[in-house]
Design a protein around this motif. Structure first.
Motif, mmCIF file in Angstrom:
data_model
loop_
_atom_site.group_PDB
_atom_site.id
_atom_site.type_symbol
_atom_site.label_atom_id
_atom_site.label_comp_id
_atom_site.label_asym_id
_atom_site.label_seq_id
_atom_site.Cartn_x
_atom_site.Cartn_y
_atom_site.Cartn_z
ATOM 1 N N VAL B 127 -3.759 37.334 62.405
ATOM 2 C CA VAL B 127 -3.648 37.814 63.612
ATOM 3 C C VAL B 127 -3.748 36.425 64.503
ATOM 4 N N SER B 128 -4.455 35.757 64.162
ATOM 5 C CA SER B 128 -4.912 34.297 65.436
ATOM 6 C C SER B 128 -3.988 33.440 65.756
ATOM 7 N N PHE B 131 -1.382 35.366 67.259
ATOM 8 C CA PHE B 131 -1.648 36.052 68.583
ATOM 9 C C PHE B 131 -1.951 34.222 69.998
ATOM 10 N N ILE B 135 1.290 35.766 72.042
ATOM 11 C CA ILE B 135 1.179 36.514 72.112
ATOM 12 C C ILE B 135 0.321 35.003 73.786
ATOM 13 N N TYR B 136 0.361 34.288 73.211
ATOM 14 C CA TYR B 136 -0.024 33.303 74.469
ATOM 15 C C TYR B 136 0.739 31.887 74.966
ATOM 16 N N ALA B 154 -7.352 33.493 70.740
ATOM 17 C CA ALA B 154 -7.026 32.792 70.018
ATOM 18 C C ALA B 154 -7.809 31.991 69.609
#
Lengths: 43, 303
Positions: B127-128, B131, B135-136, B154
């Motif tokens: 997930v990290s 992310f 996402i970032y 993150a």
């Protein structure tokens, strides 16, 4: 006669192969110790 | 037989050192350190080799994030002085190699984490990575000035992953450690972005000083430092740590707030004159290192 650029390519390939072999060897050793730790055997 | 021209370095097989550079090793120190502290602060320590593997996986996952970030941002990196010499914008590596390396490293780190520790830690690591990359890097960074605020999550994962790798479960203290890094990220990055804002502006990245201006960014730095300080001290009154951590966190956070206040009061417009911003940026790195080191020492004393 080997062209200079081919020599650069071969040198890089040799270095990369050496690093990959070292990393694979380290991974095998790590897997061995992980297996020992997971089985919970106290040596 | 076709020959390769040295005038086109990207046509050569990339040097192994460039693959190392792709992982942003200098950024990795803080990730590894906070992950290690999360693991060491846990109530039960795993066998050494499993703890070592967990930290290795966190480091490899961070490396995958760095590689995939550089793969995606090659055009942006080429426009900024700070990043123009990286392997991809400098033409020392082709993009496909960076993509394969990043995906391979990320997948390997998640699978190894799952096999060596537990699958909750592996899921959190996955997930990290997703992310940070999706996402970032892909979504928030080029679109909004709030990129660092949300994207900071993150970088907040490592201590949580370290804790879960050791215990197999999530509890209050690792969630607070997550919150501390999450709230620390905006003042840390905004201090940096104030004195390199021309770089971000040239690359078209909507960092806060570029979009909202220098004065607004300085105010936001101070405002975000307040909940960060509260989160840093919170484990003590909540009974999750002892007085050693509580006292140290209070002093460290007080100094952080003083430096953030100096930034808020600063009127410098030239990057070379932004001493308050540079001091806060340097101190913010020390702050996180010191806070997590004291946490581990405090938990060690509690045993």
């Amino acid at each position: 006669m080997v062209r200079p650029e081919e020599e650069v390519i071969r040198k890089r390939q040799r270095e990369r192969a050496r690093i990959t072999a070292l990393l694979l060897g380290a991974f095998v050793v790590l897997l061995f110790f992980i297996t020992i730790a997971k089985t919970g055997i106290n040596w | 037989m076709p020959t390769l021209e040295l005038t086109n370095p990207a046509a050569l097989p990339a040097d192994w050192r460039d693959f190392v550079a792709l992982t942003k090793p200098r950024v990795m120190y803080l990730v590894v350190f906070t992950g290690l502290c999360g693991l060491l602060a846990a109530p039960a320590l795993p066998p050494f080799v499993l703890g070592f593997t967990a930290i290795l996986c966190i480091a490899l996952g961070a490396g995958a994030c760095g590689a995939l970030n550089q793969w995606y941002e090659v055009e942006v990196d080429a426009k900024m002085r700070r990043t123009a010499k990286r392997p991809l914008p400098a033409g020392r590596m082709d993009r496909q190699s960076a993509l394969h390396f990043g995906v391979g490293l990320g997948t390997f780190s998640v699978l190894l984490m799952g096999l060596a520790t537990n699958w909750l830690a592996a899921v959190l690591l996955a997930v990290s990575i997703l992310f940070y990359v999706v996402i970032y890097t892909v979504w928030l960074k080029p679109r909004t000035a709030q990129n660092i605020v949300i994207g900071g999550a993150a970088g907040a994962f490592p201590p949580l992953i370290g804790w879960v790798a050791a215990t197999g479960q999530v509890s209050a203290l690792p969630l607070l450690l997550f919150a501390i890094i999450f709230l620390w990220t905006p003042p840390h990055f905004w201090a940096l972005s104030l004195f390199v804002r021309s770089d971000y502006a040239a690359a078209g990245i909507p960092m806060l000083p570029v979009v909202a201006g220098v004065e607004s960014t300085r105010r936001q730095i101070f405002l975000y430092s307040l909940p960060m300080a509260a989160a840093a001290i919170a484990p003590w009154p909540l009974g999750l740590t002892g007085a050693v951590y509580g006292g140290s966190a209070a002093v460290l956070s007080f100094v952080f707030l003083v430096l953030a206040g100096r930034v808020a009061a600063s009127r410098s417009t030239e990057p070379a004159q932004m001493h308050a911003e540079k001091h806060l940026f340097a101190y913010s790195v020390f702050y996180l290192f010191a806070l997590f080191a004291v946490l581990v020492a405090d938990r060690g004393l509690a045993w």
